[in-house]
Design a protein around this motif. Structure first.
Motif, short mmCIF file in Angstrom:
data_model
loop_
_atom_site.label_atom_id
_atom_site.label_comp_id
_atom_site.label_asym_id
_atom_site.label_seq_id
_atom_site.Cartn_x
_atom_site.Cartn_y
_atom_site.Cartn_z
N ASN A 45 0.91 -1.30 0.14
CA ASN A 45 0.01 -0.08 -0.04
C ASN A 45 0.77 1.20 0.08
OD1 ASN A 45 -2.64 1.26 0.00
ND2 ASN A 45 -2.27 1.70 2.20
N GLY A 46 2.21 1.16 -0.41
CA GLY A 46 2.94 2.20 -0.34
C GLY A 46 2.66 3.39 -1.61
N LEU A 47 3.25 4.43 -1.25
CA LEU A 47 2.85 5.71 -1.93
C LEU A 47 3.15 5.44 -3.51
CD1 LEU A 47 4.02 8.59 0.12
CD2 LEU A 47 1.74 8.06 -0.38
N LEU A 48 4.47 4.90 -3.78
CA LEU A 48 4.91 4.58 -5.43
C LEU A 48 3.90 3.63 -5.78
CD1 LEU A 48 8.91 4.91 -4.85
CD2 LEU A 48 7.06 6.74 -5.49
N THR A 49 3.55 2.56 -5.08
CA THR A 49 2.92 1.46 -5.52
C THR A 49 1.53 1.96 -5.94
OG1 THR A 49 3.81 0.17 -4.03
CG2 THR A 49 1.68 -0.82 -5.03
N ARG A 50 0.99 3.03 -5.23
CA ARG A 50 -0.44 3.48 -5.57
C ARG A 50 -0.30 4.67 -6.66
NH1 ARG A 50 -1.26 5.42 0.25
NH2 ARG A 50 -2.77 6.84 -0.70
N LEU A 51 0.99 5.07 -6.87
CA LEU A 51 1.18 6.13 -7.78
C LEU A 51 1.20 5.38 -9.24
CD1 LEU A 51 3.73 8.86 -6.50
CD2 LEU A 51 1.44 9.35 -6.82
N GLU A 52 1.80 4.35 -9.14
CA GLU A 52 1.91 3.56 -10.44
C GLU A 52 0.46 3.33 -10.77
OE1 GLU A 52 4.49 0.20 -12.40
OE2 GLU A 52 4.49 0.25 -9.97
N ALA A 53 -0.27 2.74 -9.72
CA ALA A 53 -1.59 2.30 -10.09
C ALA A 53 -2.39 3.50 -10.64
CB ALA A 53 -2.57 1.75 -8.74
N ASP A 54 -2.36 4.65 -10.10
CA ASP A 54 -2.88 5.92 -10.60
C ASP A 54 -2.41 6.27 -12.15
OD1 ASP A 54 -4.22 6.60 -8.06
OD2 ASP A 54 -2.63 7.79 -7.40
N VAL A 55 -1.31 6.20 -12.50
CA VAL A 55 -0.85 6.52 -13.64
C VAL A 55 -1.10 5.32 -14.91
CG1 VAL A 55 1.44 6.50 -15.08
CG2 VAL A 55 1.27 7.47 -12.70
N LYS A 56 -1.46 4.27 -14.31
CA LYS A 56 -1.55 3.08 -15.21
C LYS A 56 -3.09 3.11 -16.14
CE LYS A 56 -1.67 -2.10 -15.55
NZ LYS A 56 -2.86 -2.25 -16.37
N PRO A 57 -4.00 3.82 -15.72
CA PRO A 57 -5.21 3.96 -16.71
C PRO A 57 -4.77 5.10 -17.84
CG PRO A 57 -5.62 3.83 -14.20
CD PRO A 57 -4.19 4.03 -14.21
N TYR A 58 -4.19 5.96 -17.48
CA TYR A 58 -3.81 7.12 -18.51
C TYR A 58 -3.07 6.63 -19.75
CZ TYR A 58 -5.92 10.31 -15.46
OH TYR A 58 -6.78 11.16 -14.36
N LEU A 59 -2.11 5.73 -19.33
CA LEU A 59 -1.10 5.28 -20.34
C LEU A 59 -1.31 3.79 -20.99
CD1 LEU A 59 2.18 6.36 -18.47
CD2 LEU A 59 1.07 7.61 -20.25
N ASP A 60 -2.28 2.93 -20.54
CA ASP A 60 -2.49 1.65 -21.07
C ASP A 60 -2.73 1.70 -22.58
OD1 ASP A 60 -2.10 0.20 -18.92
OD2 ASP A 60 -4.35 -0.04 -18.38
N ARG A 61 -2.92 0.71 -23.31
CA ARG A 61 -3.12 0.79 -24.70
C ARG A 61 -4.31 1.31 -25.08
NH1 ARG A 61 -2.86 -5.03 -27.66
NH2 ARG A 61 -0.73 -4.61 -26.90
N ASN A 62 -5.25 1.52 -24.15
CA ASN A 62 -6.56 2.08 -24.42
C ASN A 62 -6.90 3.05 -23.12
OD1 ASN A 62 -7.59 0.95 -26.77
ND2 ASN A 62 -7.89 -1.01 -25.71
N GLY A 63 -5.89 3.71 -22.56
CA GLY A 63 -5.86 4.51 -21.49
C GLY A 63 -6.49 5.89 -21.88
#
Length: 438
Positions: free
Chosen positions: A365-383
């Protein structure tokens, strides 16, 4: 009067307002597309920085160093205490290995059962089911392919006119001792020769645990069935690779190995600096395209997506894992939303709560783990950003189509004007000729 010039002038007057509108729309969409492309690049850089930290073993806040190389390596995990240790590597873990010497032309017995037991599990081989003509090769393959093979590796080694059937345990540790038993035969030549080979077998290696003596010779003994000691010292994963030399009386001939676990403050700062720089670069890029200045409006001033992205990331940063604040983690935020490192606060947290820094940043539940989860929907193939880019490109394509349609329509308008002015010129010339007759 020049019909072509007049037709061109009127056509240009008809085209100007429509073409100006298309140009304005094209410039707006192009500028938005370029702005989002730059934001996407900055966001990708942040994602890469986070992934790179995780792939390189996470936040390296502590390190383990040895006084001599070659004996052991260590990985420091969360919860390790800063401490110094003295140790000897008494012995390495080994697997049982036996050599059975047989003649190259040995023939498999027609009856008998070969049992090989390791750690309470027995491989039982009915020799009557094998092709007697296959000899040692057939026996080797039958052992290796047996359905109840409990981890016995079989191979053939040829030396001094004899062929040796090598039986090696696939696992190390004292519990992996191997027993070999032959029974039920009819005492034919093949059976007798195999029984003799088993009775006279040579043990090339003896199953044993790896043992280290913590605190020096005669100190606390730690044993492991493998050469890896994981968790026996809190927060340390220790792997031994060479035993210390001993004399004929079992006394060590070298000084003990020193192991020091300490906080690597420089590594902490370097690990986080890349994340902070990437985040600040993203903040600056978003602000450049969303915050209007006096006399000019930002291209994304009315667009909620870019602002929503920053809001999402800031929301995560403002909510660190329970039990620790952002300031305690050594992260400060200025009034522009950018981050900076407070190395003194980081060092204090490391001293008071070893492992808390890594857990807060890179834990489940770390900050970087959650930041990566925040970023993922924007950069996915259909993000989100990919879809926005496609939408803007579709708008540009439609404007291109409308421009082509306008060109075709204006060409027809030009031809119509040209025809009209050409007819007018012809009529004027005819009238002038008529008037000269009077």
């Amino acid at each position: 009067m020049d019909p072509s010039s007049m037709a061109q002038m009127l056509t240009s007057a008809d085209r100007a307002p429509l073409e100006g509108l298309l140009r304005t729309q094209h410039n707006q969409l192009s500028t938005e597309k370029e702005a989002y492309s730059q934001i996407k690049n900055k966001l990708q850089a942040l994602q890469d920085a986070i992934k790179g930290l995780n792939e390189n073993g996470g936040l390296s806040s502590q390190s383990a160093t040895f006084s001599s190389e070659g004996y052991a390596t260590a990985t420091v995990k969360a919860g390790a205490a800063n401490a110094d240790y003295q140790l000897y590597v008494k012995q390495l873990a080994k697997a049982d290995q036996y050599s059975l010497a047989l003649d190259e032309n040995w023939t498999l017995p027609t009856q008998g059962t070969l049992d090989i037991t390791v750690d309470g599990q027995t491989l039982s081989l009915d020799l009557s089911t094998l092709d007697s003509a296959s000899g040692l090769t057939g026996l080797r393959d039958a052992i290796s392919k047996a359905a109840d093979n409990n981890g016995v590796q079989a191979s053939l080694v040829r030396s001094g006119g004899q062929t040796h059937l090598m039986l090696t345990g696939s696992k190390t540790g004292a519990s992996q001792a191997m027993t070999i038993k032959l029974s039920g035969g009819n005492v034919d030549a093949g059976f007798t020769q195999l029984q003799t080979a088993i009775t006279n077998k040579t043990q090339l290696a003896s199953a044993q645990d790896a043992v280290i003596e913590l605190g020096g010779a005669g100190g606390l003994q730690l044993a492991s069935s493998t050469n890896n000691f994981d968790g026996q010292i809190d927060g340390l994963n220790l792997t031994v690779s060479k035993a210390h030399a001993q004399d004929e009386f079992g006394n060590y001939t070298d000084a003990p190995l020193s192991l020091s676990v300490s906080t690597d403050q420089t590594a902490i700062e370097e690990s986080l600096k890349g994340i902070v720089d990437a985040y600040n670069s993203l903040v600056g890029e978003v602000q450049k395209h969303t915050q209007s200045k006096e006399g000019s409006k930002a291209v994304l001033a009315g667009d909620s997506m870019a602002r929503g992205l920053l809001g999402r990331l800031r929301g995560t940063l403002s909510n660190p894992p329970a039990g620790v604040s952002l300031a305690e983690l050594g992260i400060k935020t200025d009034r522009y939303g950018k981050l900076s490192l407070d190395t003194a606060a980081m060092a204090k947290l490391q001293q008071n709560k070893p492992g808390a820094l890594e857990q807060a940043f890179t834990g489940e539940n770390g900050l970087l783990t959650r930041l990566e989860a925040d970023v993922k929907p924007y950069l996915d193939r259909n993000g989100t950003l990919v879809q926005r880019d496609r939408s803007l490109q579709s708008g540009l394509d439609r404007i291109t189509d409308r421009q082509e349609a306008l060109d075709n329509r204006m060409n027809k308008v030009y031809q119509r004007y040209l025809g009209q002015f050409t007819r007018m010129q012809t009529l004027a010339q005819q009238m002038q000729q008529t008037m000269t007759m009077f």
